[in-house]
Design an enzyme around this catalytic site. Structure first.
Site, PDB file in Angstrom:
ATOM      1  N   ARG A 115      24.549  32.137  27.813  1.00  0.00           N
ATOM      2  CA  ARG A 115      23.508  31.137  27.571  1.00  0.00           C
ATOM      3  C   ARG A 115      22.528  31.038  28.742  1.00  0.00           C
ATOM      4  O   ARG A 115      21.559  30.290  28.676  1.00  0.00           O
ATOM      5  CB  ARG A 115      24.135  29.764  27.319  1.00  0.00           C
ATOM      6  N   ASP A 173      33.768  34.178  24.390  1.00  0.00           N
ATOM      7  CA  ASP A 173      32.698  34.316  23.401  1.00  0.00           C
ATOM      8  C   ASP A 173      31.346  33.936  23.984  1.00  0.00           C
ATOM      9  O   ASP A 173      30.389  34.699  23.922  1.00  0.00           O
ATOM     10  CB  ASP A 173      33.018  33.502  22.138  1.00  0.00           C
ATOM     11  N   GLY A 223      52.011  39.801  59.052  1.00  0.00           N
ATOM     12  CA  GLY A 223      53.071  40.538  59.710  1.00  0.00           C
ATOM     13  C   GLY A 223      52.625  41.904  60.156  1.00  0.00           C
ATOM     14  O   GLY A 223      52.084  42.083  61.246  1.00  0.00           O
ATOM     15  N   ILE A 244      29.357  32.004  27.468  1.00  0.00           N
ATOM     16  CA  ILE A 244      29.473  31.446  28.810  1.00  0.00           C
ATOM     17  C   ILE A 244      28.282  30.530  29.073  1.00  0.00           C
ATOM     18  O   ILE A 244      27.135  30.907  28.850  1.00  0.00           O
ATOM     19  CB  ILE A 244      29.580  32.561  29.882  1.00  0.00           C
ATOM     20  N   SER A 288      35.307  26.807  31.649  1.00  0.00           N
ATOM     21  CA  SER A 288      36.511  27.210  30.912  1.00  0.00           C
ATOM     22  C   SER A 288      37.085  28.503  31.473  1.00  0.00           C
ATOM     23  O   SER A 288      38.309  28.693  31.498  1.00  0.00           O
ATOM     24  CB  SER A 288      36.209  27.365  29.425  1.00  0.00           C
ATOM     25  N   LYS A 338      64.906  30.833  55.898  1.00  0.00           N
ATOM     26  CA  LYS A 338      65.035  30.687  54.438  1.00  0.00           C
ATOM     27  C   LYS A 338      66.436  30.202  54.068  1.00  0.00           C
ATOM     28  O   LYS A 338      67.152  30.818  53.275  1.00  0.00           O
ATOM     29  CB  LYS A 338      64.708  31.994  53.717  1.00  0.00           C
TER      30      LYS A 338
END
Length: 452
Positions: free
Chosen positions: A149, A118, A424, A120, A125, A297
């Site tokens: 703002r 709404d 890779g 900034i 936030s 892994k």
């Protein structure tokens, strides 16, 4: 729809902006106060607002819409209804029961999400919301805001590479209200003076440098990796996904001067022979000053993992400096790797991976508490006392068509605070692996420096 000016004046009648003297949450006294929540109480205005916001956007770019809680939630809902783009909901805090999700709704990893806000101000936030949405392996590139703002938030987000679309800014609003006789020249001047002197900056979390991590490192392999990184001015680990000894040794020779480690899958070497494969590989690692990372892994009970690590034809324990291991077997399954460092698999880069947010949380608890673990493989930020190894890094591609998703060095250092990039195909599949390695080394080091 009416003109943008007429639309704003309709919104203004609902009392969304007040002028006077207001103490903000930050403690600063402001000559105006913005509260857009009343817009949700007028269905016609909310519907028109949704369409104004949608008209500013390339709608083909988005798979999902998400509103920043709470004021933007009805706006995002209206936009979803008008555009037929699915809505997801971000919680202020995770539930203490059930799934404990931060993001509710139906979505798939890798989808693009439009954020709706709404107002900034500092951008805090939104930065926090972006991190939480990206934690779910969703992508954020665009943000749409009803009112800016003009206190630094838009510039902050744009400096991070996000596209910020704003319907109104406070200067534009003041001009409209001045023309309508709602604001005097003196009031406008006071607002302009306030904006000129009150750009708000919030303290962003900064990353720890390699030197600081080196000084604090407890494990000998962590220290060695960081020492090589500082000496070579490199954070590059090359992944040698090749299938013959000749290819492996040729690649190690070419990229060796530019890397801190070579990541192997030793069990895919079709002509493996310890004497002809490992002995010359260890000699190359010593000559070019890089470590050997066996990407095994491991994923079994401790006894089986110990046998896989020490026995068989590969004898990994005799040559690898550090190995990768899943933590699915629990804490004690990692006890068998006493003479090497362990990189825990916290999250994977493939699309549709089952390493969900809840899995990552549990895996991280084990990794943080085990003395053999030096860091983690993850697509998400890790605590500063762990080294973060980020795979799937590529300068050229966004994916490979088989579910692999790539990130650029700039992205992973800026947003994840990664420590080491794993590359890779961008290297071993290139026409000139040595040149590609040097390029990744340079890009990765510059990205690290810029992230400090």
């Amino acid at each position: 729809m009416e003109s943008k000016k007429e639309f704003f004046l309709e919104c203004y009648k609902l009392g969304i902006i007040k002028f006077g003297r207001f103490t903000l949450k930050s403690g600063i006294e402001s000559p105006f106060y913005v509260d857009l929540r009343p817009l949700a109480s007028d269905p016609k205005i909310l519907k028109n607002l949704a369409n104004y916001l949608l008209d500013m956007l390339p709608l083909d770019n988005f798979d999902l819409i998400c509103g920043v809680p709470y004021a933007a939630l009805p706006m995002a809902t209206a936009m979803s209804l008008e555009s037929y783009i699915p809505l997801i909901i971000k919680r202020k805090e995770a539930k203490e029961y059930g799934t404990k999700k931060m993001i509710e709704g139906i979505y798939q990893k890798g989808q693009n999400c439009l954020l709706v806000e709404d107002v900034i101000t500092s951008g805090k936030s939104l930065v926090e919301t972006i991190a939480e949405v990206e934690q779910e392996d969703l992508k954020v590139a665009d943000i749409v805001v009803v009112l800016d703002r003009e206190q630094g938030g838009k510039q902050l987000l744009e400096s991070k590479g996000y596209r910020v679309h704003t319907l109104f800014n406070i200067s534009e609003v003041c001009t409209i209200l001045q023309e309508e006789g709602e604001l005097s020249d003196d009031e406008v001047k006071r607002i302009q003076d306030f904006l000129a002197g009150n750009h708000i900056q919030f303290e962003e979390k900064t990353r720890t440098s390699y030197q600081e991590k080196f000084e604090n490192a407890q494990h000998s392999v962590s220290k060695k990796l960081l020492e090589i990184a500082l000496a070579k001015e490199s954070n590059l680990i090359a992944s040698a996904d090749v299938t013959t000894t000749q290819e492996l040794l040729e690649l190690a020779e070419k990229v060796g001067p530019h890397i801190i480690a070579l990541k192997t899958h030793i069990d895919i070497i079709s002509d493996f022979d310890y004497q002809n494969t490992i002995i010359p590989l260890k000699e190359l690692a010593s000559r070019h000053q890089f470590l050997l990372m066996e990407d095994r892994k491991f994923a079994d009970i401790g006894n089986t993992q110990e046998l896989q690590f020490t026995s068989g034809i590969f004898k990994i324990t005799e040559w690898a400096d550090f190995v990768t291991s899943q933590v699915i077997g629990g804490f004690e399954s990692l006890d068998s790797f006493n003479n090497v460092g362990v990189v825990a698999i916290i999250g994977m880069s493939s699309k549709g991976t089952l390493t969900t947010n809840s899995y990552r949380e549990e895996a991280l608890k084990i990794a943080l508490s085990h003395p053999n673990v030096i860091g983690g493989v993850s697509q998400n930020e890790l605590p500063e006392d762990m080294l973060l190894f980020t795979p799937g890094v590529n300068l050229a591609d966004s994916g490979d068509g088989k579910g692999q998703q790539y990130n650029t060095p700039s992205h992973v250092f800026k947003t994840l605070h990664t420590d080491f990039i794993i590359v890779g195909r961008g290297i071993y599949k290139s026409e000139n692996p040595e040149e590609a390695a040097l390029n990744y080394k340079t890009e990765g080091w510059n990205a690290y420096l810029e992230s400090l």
